[in-house]
Motif scaffolding. Structure first.
Motif, short mmCIF file in Angstrom:
data_model
loop_
_atom_site.label_atom_id
_atom_site.label_comp_id
_atom_site.label_asym_id
_atom_site.label_seq_id
_atom_site.Cartn_x
_atom_site.Cartn_y
_atom_site.Cartn_z
N ALA A 34 112.62 -8.91 40.52
CA ALA A 34 112.10 -8.15 42.36
C ALA A 34 111.05 -7.29 42.29
CB ALA A 34 113.40 -7.67 42.87
N PHE A 35 110.68 -6.53 41.11
CA PHE A 35 109.54 -5.64 41.46
C PHE A 35 108.01 -7.13 41.26
CE2 PHE A 35 112.72 -2.38 42.19
CZ PHE A 35 112.18 -1.78 42.97
N VAL A 36 108.63 -7.58 40.24
CA VAL A 36 107.21 -8.41 39.68
C VAL A 36 107.01 -9.04 40.60
CG1 VAL A 36 106.66 -10.13 37.89
CG2 VAL A 36 108.34 -7.66 37.31
N ALA A 37 108.37 -9.94 41.31
CA ALA A 37 107.49 -10.88 42.32
C ALA A 37 107.36 -10.06 44.18
CB ALA A 37 108.83 -11.88 42.65
N GLY A 38 107.74 -9.08 44.08
CA GLY A 38 107.45 -8.89 44.98
C GLY A 38 105.87 -7.70 45.21
N ALA A 39 105.39 -7.29 43.63
CA ALA A 39 103.96 -7.14 43.13
C ALA A 39 103.19 -8.38 43.65
CB ALA A 39 103.60 -6.47 41.75
N TRP A 40 103.89 -9.73 43.26
CA TRP A 40 102.70 -10.73 43.08
C TRP A 40 102.41 -11.23 44.94
CZ3 TRP A 40 104.88 -16.07 41.70
CH2 TRP A 40 103.98 -17.42 42.00
N ARG A 41 103.70 -11.08 45.66
CA ARG A 41 103.89 -11.64 46.71
C ARG A 41 103.23 -10.60 47.54
NH1 ARG A 41 108.98 -11.37 46.22
NH2 ARG A 41 110.01 -9.44 47.71
N PHE A 42 102.89 -9.25 47.09
CA PHE A 42 102.12 -7.89 48.33
C PHE A 42 100.59 -7.93 47.37
CE2 PHE A 42 101.34 -3.66 49.41
CZ PHE A 42 101.58 -3.81 51.18
N GLY A 43 99.48 -8.53 47.25
CA GLY A 43 98.43 -8.58 46.82
C GLY A 43 97.65 -8.71 48.03
N PRO A 44 96.10 -9.00 47.66
CA PRO A 44 95.40 -8.30 48.93
C PRO A 44 95.69 -9.10 50.08
CG PRO A 44 94.24 -8.62 46.95
CD PRO A 44 95.72 -9.04 46.82
N GLY A 45 96.40 -10.29 50.25
CA GLY A 45 96.20 -11.54 51.18
C GLY A 45 97.21 -10.38 51.49
N ALA A 46 98.89 -10.20 51.75
CA ALA A 46 99.50 -9.72 52.04
C ALA A 46 99.27 -8.85 52.96
CB ALA A 46 100.91 -9.18 51.24
N LEU A 47 98.10 -7.94 52.73
CA LEU A 47 97.10 -6.34 52.90
C LEU A 47 96.19 -7.44 53.95
CD1 LEU A 47 96.66 -3.34 50.61
CD2 LEU A 47 95.32 -4.26 52.43
N THR A 48 95.63 -7.58 54.15
CA THR A 48 95.17 -8.28 55.17
C THR A 48 95.29 -8.98 56.19
OG1 THR A 48 92.61 -9.26 53.25
CG2 THR A 48 93.00 -10.12 55.38
N SER A 49 96.31 -9.69 55.27
CA SER A 49 97.09 -10.24 57.57
C SER A 49 97.59 -8.91 57.85
CB SER A 49 97.93 -11.75 57.18
OG SER A 49 99.08 -10.73 55.88
N ALA A 50 98.43 -8.55 57.15
CA ALA A 50 99.15 -7.50 57.26
C ALA A 50 98.42 -5.77 58.79
CB ALA A 50 99.88 -5.79 56.52
#
Length: 420
Positions: A34-50
């Motif tokens: 689940a941490f691997v999957a989380g690391a995938w989705r929480f990248g620059p895109g997630a940080l940018t949109s947040a």
């Protein structure tokens, strides 16, 4: 033979699966997928949109992360159970039960998503190190690409990557929590942000936030991680408590912290972060160099961890769609992973300026593929001939249907925005 099997199952299952209290080392051994999957989705895109959500709308969109996290857990859990129940990979099971074209489209769809994310991951990794250590963005981007390539080249690549990504998620959590405390937010206003409210002008940004935090493609890859770890179905409850729940909570919490920091630092002054340097320097006006370093470390960890997981998932799913091995240890899979990495580095060399808008659009477009992947997971996990006693229960079915309705509605809204 029966006696051996029972003893083997008991030996392989952790104390939590046998009703005993697990020790900390035993808990840590199950943390990973689940941490691997989380690391995938929480990248620059997630940080940018947040960051853009917080800087534009303050605390108003925090509820999006909360609801997305609940739905994300449901689909992550379905992928875990499917990985535990089936000896085949998810794509192979899809081909066998739902038809070969469906499985091929699923694998190719995830690969297409990874190509869109590859550019942001590459640029983000290079820029974060450039801001922290100085030097050329392109030079650091190429260095990060080579580093991920070396990681993938290792004999036991998945195990090494998983350990690294769990550590990076921990680094991000500490960095963003410290950043939040330094920003001195309005916690009462943040609490109000958990109540749903739809700003009419949020548009593609709102869709991008859902596409990032309710990322069915990352859930899809969790099933492959379960196979890479050779986890067993009798470990399901322990995996849920020690990996699926904390992995999803950590990712959602980081996204919420970024929104809170951005709301406290930027929204009050009317500043909107539109470039990567602005993202990395969110805390510098308030906390000086320390704030910039803390946020920059979290920024690098998000970009680099997503870069590794994204390329690995893309190569693995495409190889499986083509009928090759679905394991990261396969030479063919490694070649496809390198293809994703080279694409990201090449686009970075050719790109002009900071691709913030490209990342937001890419995140939004993922919701066009997500319904297809979500329907596949839902259909397979309802089949007793696939799942046995791990098939969806009533509450899992209910929340999965709510998730599918939500993602279909968001996809429809995006299509209307693009073509309406």
């Amino acid at each position: 033979m029966t006696i051996r099997t029972k003893r083997s199952s008991s030996a392989m299952s952790p104390p939590a699966a046998r009703g005993l209290s697990p020790t900390l080392p035993q808990m840590l051994t199950l943390m990973g997928p689940a941490f691997v999957a989380g690391a995938w989705r929480f990248g620059p895109g997630a940080l940018t949109s947040a960051v853009q959500a917080g800087s534009r709308y303050g605390y108003t969109l925090l509820w999006v992360i909360l609801i997305s996290a609940v739905l994300m857990f449901v689909f992550n859990d379905m992928a875990v159970r499917l990985g535990l129940a089936s000896t085949d990979s998810i794509v192979a099971t899809t081909k066998r039960k739902l038809g070969r074209p469906v499985g091929v489209l699923a694998g190719c769809g995830v690969f297409a998503i990874t190509l869109m994310f590859a550019v942001g991951n590459a640029v983000g990794s290079g820029l974060a190190l450039s801001l922290l250590l100085g030097g050329s963005v392109v030079g650091w981007t190429l260095a990060c690409t080579v580093a991920v390539g070396a990681l993938v080249a290792m004999r036991n690549a998945y195990k090494a990557m998983e350990r690294l990504l769990v550590a990076l998620v921990g680094l991000m959590s500490v960095g963003f929590l410290a950043s939040t405390l330094l920003s001195d937010p309005d916690w009462a206003a943040a609490a109000k942000g958990l109540v749903p409210h739809f700003p009419a002008e949020a548009g593609v940004l709102l869709i991008a936030m859902i596409g990032t935090n309710f990322s069915i493609n990352s859930a899809f890859y969790t099933g492959y991680a379960i196979h890479e770890r050779q986890l067993k179905r009798e470990q399901y409850r322990a995996i849920t408590l020690m990996d699926t729940l904390p992995g999803n909570i950590a990712t959602a919490l980081m996204a919420m912290l970024i929104i809170i920091v951005s709301a406290a630092v930027l929204h009050a002054t009317g500043t909107v972060a539109n470039t990567f340097p602005q993202l990395a320097g969110v805390l510098e006006p308030l906390a000086g160099r320390l704030g910039a370093v803390l946020f920059g470390l979290g920024f690098f960890a998000a970009a680099f961890s997503s870069m590794a997981a994204n390329a690995s998932a893309g190569g693995t799913l495409l190889a499986d769609a083509l009928g090759w091995s679905g394991s990261l240890s396969s030479p063919r899979v490694k070649v496809l992973v390198y293809g994703v990495l080279v694409w990201g580095a090449l686009m970075t060399l050719l790109a002009k300026g900071s691709p913030i808008e490209l990342i937001i659009v890419a995140q939004a477009l993922t919701v066009l593929v997500a319904p297809f992947l979500g329907i596949i997971l839902f259909l397979l996990t309802r089949r007793e001939d696939v799942m046995g006693d791990l098939k969806n229960g009533p509450w899992q079915t209910l929340f999965a249907l709510l998730g599918l309705v939500a993602i279909l509605a968001i996809s429809g809204r995006l299509l209307f925005k693009l073509f309406g």
